[in-house]
Design an enzyme around this catalytic site. Structure first.
Site, PDB file in Angstrom:
ATOM      1  N   GLY A   1       0.696  -1.153  -0.357  1.00  0.00           N
ATOM      2  CA  GLY A   1      -0.180   0.102   0.236  1.00  0.00           C
ATOM      3  C   GLY A   1       1.073   1.301   0.295  1.00  0.00           C
ATOM      4  O   GLY A   1       2.094   1.506  -0.421  1.00  0.00           O
TER       5      GLY A   1
ATOM      6  N   GLY B   1       9.184  -4.867  -8.761  1.00  0.00           N
ATOM      7  CA  GLY B   1       9.692  -4.371  -9.115  1.00  0.00           C
ATOM      8  C   GLY B   1      11.332  -4.073  -9.065  1.00  0.00           C
ATOM      9  O   GLY B   1      11.764  -4.956  -7.679  1.00  0.00           O
TER      10      GLY B   1
ATOM     11  N   ARG C   1       8.310   5.106   1.582  1.00  0.00           N
ATOM     12  CA  ARG C   1       8.603   5.511   2.679  1.00  0.00           C
ATOM     13  C   ARG C   1       9.674   7.146   2.429  1.00  0.00           C
ATOM     14  O   ARG C   1       9.456   7.966   3.050  1.00  0.00           O
ATOM     15  CB  ARG C   1      10.394   4.231   3.708  1.00  0.00           C
ATOM     16  CG  ARG C   1      10.356   3.203   3.592  1.00  0.00           C
ATOM     17  CD  ARG C   1      11.006   3.002   4.471  1.00  0.00           C
ATOM     18  NE  ARG C   1      10.554   1.516   5.239  1.00  0.00           N
ATOM     19  CZ  ARG C   1      10.177   0.318   4.403  1.00  0.00           C
ATOM     20  NH1 ARG C   1      10.807   0.182   3.663  1.00  0.00           N
ATOM     21  NH2 ARG C   1      10.051  -0.971   5.865  1.00  0.00           N
TER      22      ARG C   1
ATOM     23  N   GLN D   1       7.949  -9.665   7.572  1.00  0.00           N
ATOM     24  CA  GLN D   1       9.254  -8.797   7.044  1.00  0.00           C
ATOM     25  C   GLN D   1       9.249  -7.649   7.993  1.00  0.00           C
ATOM     26  O   GLN D   1      11.004  -6.608   7.724  1.00  0.00           O
ATOM     27  CB  GLN D   1       8.592  -8.935   5.501  1.00  0.00           C
ATOM     28  CG  GLN D   1       8.185  -7.454   5.619  1.00  0.00           C
ATOM     29  CD  GLN D   1       7.352  -7.528   4.058  1.00  0.00           C
ATOM     30  OE1 GLN D   1       7.116  -8.419   3.276  1.00  0.00           O
ATOM     31  NE2 GLN D   1       8.589  -6.815   3.011  1.00  0.00           N
TER      32      GLN D   1
ATOM     33  N   HIS E   1       4.328   1.398  -8.498  1.00  0.00           N
ATOM     34  CA  HIS E   1       3.387   0.493  -7.696  1.00  0.00           C
ATOM     35  C   HIS E   1       2.889   0.228  -8.982  1.00  0.00           C
ATOM     36  O   HIS E   1       2.177  -0.235 -10.010  1.00  0.00           O
ATOM     37  CB  HIS E   1       2.712   0.254  -6.492  1.00  0.00           C
ATOM     38  CG  HIS E   1       2.545   0.624  -5.641  1.00  0.00           C
ATOM     39  ND1 HIS E   1       3.416   1.665  -4.641  1.00  0.00           N
ATOM     40  CD2 HIS E   1       4.190  -0.661  -4.649  1.00  0.00           C
ATOM     41  CE1 HIS E   1       3.697   1.176  -3.366  1.00  0.00           C
ATOM     42  NE2 HIS E   1       4.118   0.052  -3.191  1.00  0.00           N
TER      43      HIS E   1
ATOM     44  N   LYS F   1      13.681  -1.729  -8.329  1.00  0.00           N
ATOM     45  CA  LYS F   1      13.983  -1.326  -6.755  1.00  0.00           C
ATOM     46  C   LYS F   1      14.775  -2.258  -6.306  1.00  0.00           C
ATOM     47  O   LYS F   1      15.044  -1.671  -5.082  1.00  0.00           O
ATOM     48  CB  LYS F   1      12.891   0.013  -6.532  1.00  0.00           C
ATOM     49  CG  LYS F   1      13.769   0.979  -5.608  1.00  0.00           C
ATOM     50  CD  LYS F   1      12.624   1.736  -4.978  1.00  0.00           C
ATOM     51  CE  LYS F   1      12.016   0.560  -3.924  1.00  0.00           C
ATOM     52  NZ  LYS F   1      12.427   0.831  -2.437  1.00  0.00           N
ATOM     53  N   ASP F   2      13.605  -3.000  -6.055  1.00  0.00           N
ATOM     54  CA  ASP F   2      13.635  -4.347  -5.055  1.00  0.00           C
ATOM     55  C   ASP F   2      14.599  -5.117  -5.268  1.00  0.00           C
ATOM     56  O   ASP F   2      13.593  -6.206  -5.618  1.00  0.00           O
ATOM     57  CB  ASP F   2      12.782  -4.908  -3.593  1.00  0.00           C
ATOM     58  CG  ASP F   2      11.724  -3.385  -3.403  1.00  0.00           C
ATOM     59  OD1 ASP F   2      12.113  -2.688  -2.475  1.00  0.00           O
ATOM     60  OD2 ASP F   2      10.997  -3.057  -3.727  1.00  0.00           O
TER      61      ASP F   2
HETATM   62  P1  AMP Z   1       6.157  -2.517  -1.657  1.00  0.00           P
HETATM   63  O1  AMP Z   1       4.807  -1.985  -1.348  1.00  0.00           O
HETATM   64  O2  AMP Z   1       6.958  -1.596  -1.146  1.00  0.00           O
HETATM   65  O3  AMP Z   1       6.015  -4.205  -1.090  1.00  0.00           O
HETATM   66  O4  AMP Z   1       6.360  -3.064  -3.282  1.00  0.00           O
HETATM   67  C1  AMP Z   1       5.391  -3.300  -4.098  1.00  0.00           C
HETATM   68  C2  AMP Z   1       6.134  -3.695  -5.260  1.00  0.00           C
HETATM   69  O5  AMP Z   1       6.766  -2.095  -5.811  1.00  0.00           O
HETATM   70  C3  AMP Z   1       7.550  -4.404  -5.111  1.00  0.00           C
HETATM   71  O6  AMP Z   1       7.293  -5.303  -6.560  1.00  0.00           O
HETATM   72  C4  AMP Z   1       8.232  -3.387  -5.591  1.00  0.00           C
HETATM   73  O7  AMP Z   1       9.560  -3.117  -5.372  1.00  0.00           O
HETATM   74  C5  AMP Z   1       7.519  -2.556  -6.677  1.00  0.00           C
HETATM   75  N1  AMP Z   1       8.055  -1.064  -6.036  1.00  0.00           N
HETATM   76  C6  AMP Z   1       7.975  -0.301  -5.736  1.00  0.00           C
HETATM   77  N2  AMP Z   1       8.824   1.306  -5.373  1.00  0.00           N
HETATM   78  C7  AMP Z   1       8.559   1.341  -7.195  1.00  0.00           C
HETATM   79  C8  AMP Z   1       9.184   1.689  -7.961  1.00  0.00           C
HETATM   80  N3  AMP Z   1      10.189   2.926  -7.219  1.00  0.00           N
HETATM   81  N4  AMP Z   1       9.153   1.758  -9.297  1.00  0.00           N
HETATM   82  C9  AMP Z   1       8.946   0.248  -9.568  1.00  0.00           C
HETATM   83  N5  AMP Z   1       8.618  -0.788  -8.765  1.00  0.00           N
HETATM   84  C10 AMP Z   1       8.315   0.045  -7.334  1.00  0.00           C
END
Ligand code: AMP
Length: 280
Positions: free
Chosen positions: A31, A147, A187, A61, A37, A149-150
């Protein structure tokens, strides 16, 4: 958009859709959605008949001293954004119905979890691999979107799909950035405007490294020193700056083949990560 909280209800519904021959695209998130996202959601929308997004701040996590309780939450806005992208299902489980009491089975990608963020966040990738495994079993998607990024997370998910024989395709999409270069992240909402300016040292250091490599720089110590200097100048408290193989995330020796530079550091109380692949 249909919203489902109960895991069993979701699983039944997904099974029905799969049987009817429709393809399912899945985007797991925590979220506080941003364009990064949504880039995954849009790709899922283009490539599948049905799009499922999960929104779950996964307690497993987060370490005991990490930001689980203050992790940004913006359900109303998230819902609006997902509706606009024509998402079909939003899965929003509550922790007690997702991890039943007495839960004792965990998934761990061994080697891939050891380095980089794994060293600084013990248990983090075990939490990620476990939640992703459970989500895959509930959604049973044909494709799931992550993504870059991770980066380490994406590699771990690819490994678990292969190792545990999940019958689905993982798509890893590029990092979306703000106009100033900062990688989009939930974040980032923690950052004050001054901190945000300091955080820019991270993408700028990576861009500088890319330029150096393009100009022919092949000395790992020089590149690393240059990055460290740039981060320190902006008072980024560095967890790591690592040069690794893009596949198995082991440290590289020379800079001949493509390699990944991965960075993690703190700006104030906010931990940020970023990475870039270099093509010498
Ligand atoms: P999170 O909500 O942070 O767990 O991210 C959910 C998904 O969105 C994960 O697969 C992340 O790698 C992807 N994501 C987060 N930030 C980015 C970004 N800046 N560009 C592309 N994908 C992203």
């Amino acid at each position: 958009m249909k919203e489902i909280k109960n895991p069993k209800t979701l699983q039944r519904e997904m099974e029905r859709l799969r049987r009817s021959g429709r393809t399912l695209g899945f985007v797991p998130t925590m979220g506080a959605l941003h364009e990064g996202h949504l880039s995954l959601v849009r790709r899922a929308r283009r490539e599948n008949d049905v799009v499922v997004v999960s929104l779950f701040v996964n307690p497993l996590q987060f370490g005991p001293k990490e930001d689980f309780s203050r992790y940004p939450r913006s359900l109303g806005e998230d819902r609006r954004a997902l509706r606009q992208e024509k998402v079909d299902y939003l899965f929003r489980p509550l922790a007690p119905s997702f991890y039943l009491s007495g839960h004792q089975t965990f998934v761990e990608a061994r080697e891939l979890s050891r380095g980089l963020c794994g060293r600084f966040r013990p248990g983090h990738f075990r939490g990620v691999a476990t939640v992703v495994t459970k989500l895959f079993n509930l959604v049973m998607p044909h494709r799931a979107y992550f993504g870059a990024k991770d980066y380490q997370q994406a590699r771990i998910v690819q490994a678990l799909v292969r190792d545990l024989n999940f019958n689905l395709e993982i798509k890893v999409l590029p990092t979306l950035r703000d106009r100033d270069g900062l990688a989009l992240s939930s974040r980032n909402r923690y950052l004050s405007s001054r901190e945000r300016k300091r955080a820019l040292a991270i993408p700028r250091a990576l861009a500088w490294a890319r330029d150096e490599v393009r100009k022919g720089q092949r000395s790992l110590p020089s590149l690393k020193q240059g990055i460290l200097r740039r981060l320190r100048a902006s008072k980024v408290r560095i967890d790591y700056v690592e040069f690794v193989e893009p596949d198995d995330l082991t440290p590289v020796r020379g800079l001949k083949a493509p390699f990944l530079i991965a960075v993690a550091g703190w700006v104030g109380k906010t931990r940020l990560i970023d990475n870039a692949i270099m093509w010498p």
